[in-house]
Enzyme design. Structure first.
Site, mmCIF file in Angstrom:
data_model
loop_
_atom_site.group_PDB
_atom_site.id
_atom_site.type_symbol
_atom_site.label_atom_id
_atom_site.label_comp_id
_atom_site.label_asym_id
_atom_site.label_seq_id
_atom_site.Cartn_x
_atom_site.Cartn_y
_atom_site.Cartn_z
ATOM 1 N N HIS A 120 32.328 -9.115 -23.381
ATOM 2 C CA HIS A 120 33.541 -9.828 -23.808
ATOM 3 C C HIS A 120 34.122 -10.668 -22.675
ATOM 4 O O HIS A 120 34.901 -11.571 -22.914
ATOM 5 C CB HIS A 120 34.625 -8.854 -24.282
ATOM 6 N N GLU A 124 29.195 -16.804 -35.347
ATOM 7 C CA GLU A 124 29.668 -17.877 -34.472
ATOM 8 C C GLU A 124 28.868 -19.165 -34.644
ATOM 9 O O GLU A 124 29.415 -20.259 -34.509
ATOM 10 C CB GLU A 124 29.613 -17.419 -33.004
#
Lengths: 336, 321
Positions: free
Chosen positions: A123, A54
């Site tokens: 998440h 990321e």
């Protein structure tokens, strides 16, 4: 008007903007795999898979934005943004300022969040307030298909970095979306239901919860206005203050945890600028200061529900001894 | 991109290196006199900066780190505007908002000075993607970082993405042996970062970073290869940070024998000796260069100190486009 899902609205926005502007591209883990329609239309240079990394996905977007491209990056789930904080906060948000305005950073970061899939706290973590606190960024979090489309198109056209949070419970929710070009300006809230006794302020999935609560309140004679913030930064302060000026009562509702959340900002805004209009204390209904659990009933309990909103609303009238016909005694303070 | 022949000459490189040294010494003197802020100097690393930057073309872009003065000056930055920036003045490259730690100069193709160690590595891939997708020329990106940044995770992310996306980046690791206040040997199992770079299937080389001619030759070859192939390359310049991490710094933590050994290999003295021995430089020429550099720095200091501070209203400008 036609009805499409939120996911389709996002897909339409991406395709339309990529068609309109050849500088727009999208990349992220699995983007080219999942968005094969975009890959087929725009080719592998503009629709790219990336390594699962990321930091470099976001950093690449920042560097590309500084030098003429208009990247959209999909970082999948909001907690993964922790790996990209430096690139988003220290670079995208600060380098225009630090360069004395030499560079602009037209980029969009997509991230899913919220209860609905039982995926647990790594998440599911609504951390939109973190980014609203960081200078130089814009933050949006829509609640319906039309706004998903219109705000995403506006975000791609914006010359600043925009965090586009997608409440994952809404992906398959259908909604009416105009057939023609549809843009929703960043920084403008929507009054999705008019009312005079009380203002319910929310964004993302809990807008729908507020609508349900408003409907139930109407049945007992309380007229609730519902504001969908849509943009969290910039915040539509005018819309909030106008409504509070009219109703004098505010309940802010969001799934994200309470401390230093968007609700705190709204409450402070109201206290600073509309104190004289208030007829009751501002109330926040939020998720707890806890990680999001995976177990379905626990995950659902994390999210403010309509019962709690109705109760909170009624408590405002009860506390103040309002002239309204509804009293505290008629309604329990806590959901059963 | 054709290179100006004079930029590649040893004399031109010597003059730029001496300008950089004089600039850094000016900032150190200001800091010691209390008229300027502390800073991270590039003293000792001038050959690395000049050897690489003098091998670039006009359309190439640079991202660098907190020891960026050498890269900026070698790129042609005005020392007056740089000093104005360091002093927080209106005529600085970034209107005084950057200070010495974040100077960028868009017109010169210097996209970023990152003070987040490794920030330059995270943005370089995107700048190279723009070069690849938008540019009509064959411009490449040079990313300067140190052995410290190589210990950040994003180093590996950047090199990996540059390889798999075939991005035109010259990664220049200025291995100056120091990571803030920690010697590199405490943090790395190998002496040279190129071993890590090679693991990412990038053509990786190291060169004596204090020998500007060697650096320049290696950089010129690497830049040519990148233009030709479109693929990244890695060049490690083995050098030494002759001053402390952040001025003022008494370097009490530095092994005196190691420091003395590297001082004996000062890149500027090394080049001067070599050019004098080759009869490519006379003592009179050297004095002329010294005078020119001194005069430029004197002018730069006057300019910077005369530049006003930004208006307080600038506090909240340039936040959004």
């Amino acid at each position: 008007m036609r009805t499409i899902t939120v996911n389709d609205a996002v897909g339409e926005a991406l395709a339309e903007e990529m068609r309109r502007d050849p500088r727009v591209l999208i990349f992220g883990e699995g983007v080219a795999t999942k968005r094969h329609d975009l890959l087929a239309e725009f080719g592998a240079a503009r629709v790219r898979n990336t390594p699962l990394a990321e930091g470099i996905i976001a950093g690449t977007a920042v560097g590309a934005a500084a030098t003429g491209l208009r990247p959209v990056v999909d970082l999948l789930f909001a907690p993964f943004l922790c790996f990209a904080m430096d690139e988003i906060v220290n670079s995208a948000g600060k380098l225009r300022y630090l360069s004395g305005g030499q560079f602009a950073f037209p980029m969009v970061v997509l991230a899913l969040s919220g209860a609905g899939w039982g995926v647990g706290a790594q998440h599911n973590h609504n951390l939109e307030a973190w980014f609203a606190h960081a200078p130089g960024l814009k933050v949006v979090m829509p609640s319906n298909a039309a706004d998903f489309k219109g705000l995403l198109k506006a975000a791609i056209r914006d010359d600043n970095p925009v965090l586009f949070f997608m409440d994952l419970a809404l992906g398959f929710q259908p909604g009416e979306v105009p057939q023609h070009e549809h843009l929703v300006p960043i920084g403008r809230a929507a009054t999705v239901r008019g009312g005079s006794d009380l203002t319910l302020i929310s964004y993302a999935k809990t807008v729908h919860t507020c609508m349900e609560a408003a409907h139930r309140l109407a049945e007992i004679g309380v007229s609730a206005e519902v504001i969908d913030l849509r943009s969290l930064k910039p915040l539509d302060e005018g819309a909030i203050l106008r409504s509070v000026g009219k109703t004098g009562r505010v309940v802010v509702v969001h799934e994200a945890s309470r401390s230093c959340g968007i609700g705190a900002e709204v409450a402070a805004l109201v206290a600073e600028h509309a104190f004289a209009s208030l007829r009751a204390p501002v109330v926040r209904l939020t998720g707890p200061d806890a990680p999001a659990p995976a177990s379905f009933p626990l995950e659902q309990a994390f999210v403010p529900q309509a019962d709690a909103i109705v109760s909170a609303a009624m408590k405002l009238f009860a506390d103040i001894g309002s002239a309204t016909s509804v009293t505290h005694a008629d309604f329990p303070l806590e959901p059963a | 991109m054709t290179q100006q022949p004079d930029r590649a000459s040893p004399l031109a490189m010597l003059e730029t290196m001496m300008l950089i040294r004089a600039y850094e010494e000016t900032i150190v003197a200001m800091s010691e006199a209390g008229t300027g802020p502390g800073s991270c100097t590039s003293v000792g690393q001038e050959a690395s900066a000049v050897g690489v930057v003098h091998a670039l073309g006009a359309h190439d872009r640079i991202l660098t780190n907190h020891r960026s003065a050498g890269h900026l000056l070698a790129r042609g930055a005005d020392p007056g505007r740089m000093l104005a920036e360091v002093l927080g003045r209106r005529d600085g490259y970034c209107k005084g908002k950057s200070g010495h730690l974040h100077i960028s100069a868009k017109a010169l193709g210097v996209i970023l000075t990152s003070t987040i160690v490794g920030g330059e590595l995270s943005l370089a891939t995107g700048v190279a993607l723009s070069q690849k997708m938008l540019a009509e020329d064959d411009g490449i990106v040079v990313c300067f970082f140190g052995d410290g940044a190589a210990c950040e995770g994003v180093f590996h992310e950047s090199l990996n993405l540059a390889t798999v996306w075939e991005l035109p980046i010259l990664y220049v690791c200025e291995n100056n042996q120091w990571q803030a206040f920690v010697h590199r040997r405490e943090t790395m199992p190998v002496d040279e970062v190129r071993h890590w770079a090679a693991a990412h299937a990038i053509d990786s080389r190291s060169v004596d970073g204090n020998d500007v001619e060697a650096v320049h030759a290696a950089a010129r070859e690497a830049v040519g290869r990148i233009r030709e192939t479109g693929k990244p390359m890695f060049l490690e310049t083995l050098t030494y940070r002759l001053r402390g991490h952040f001025e003022p710094d008494d370097q009490s933590y530095v092994d005196p024998a190691e420091l003395a050994a590297w001082q004996a290999r000062d890149p500027i003295a090394l080049l001067q000796r070599r050019l004098l021995a080759r009869d490519e430089l006379t003592a009179a020429q050297l004095r002329t260069i010294e005078r020119n550099v001194r005069a430029r720095l004197d002018d730069a200091t006057l300019f910077a100190e005369a530049s006003p501070f930004p208006d307080i209203s600038e506090l909240i400008t340039d936040i959004y486009a």
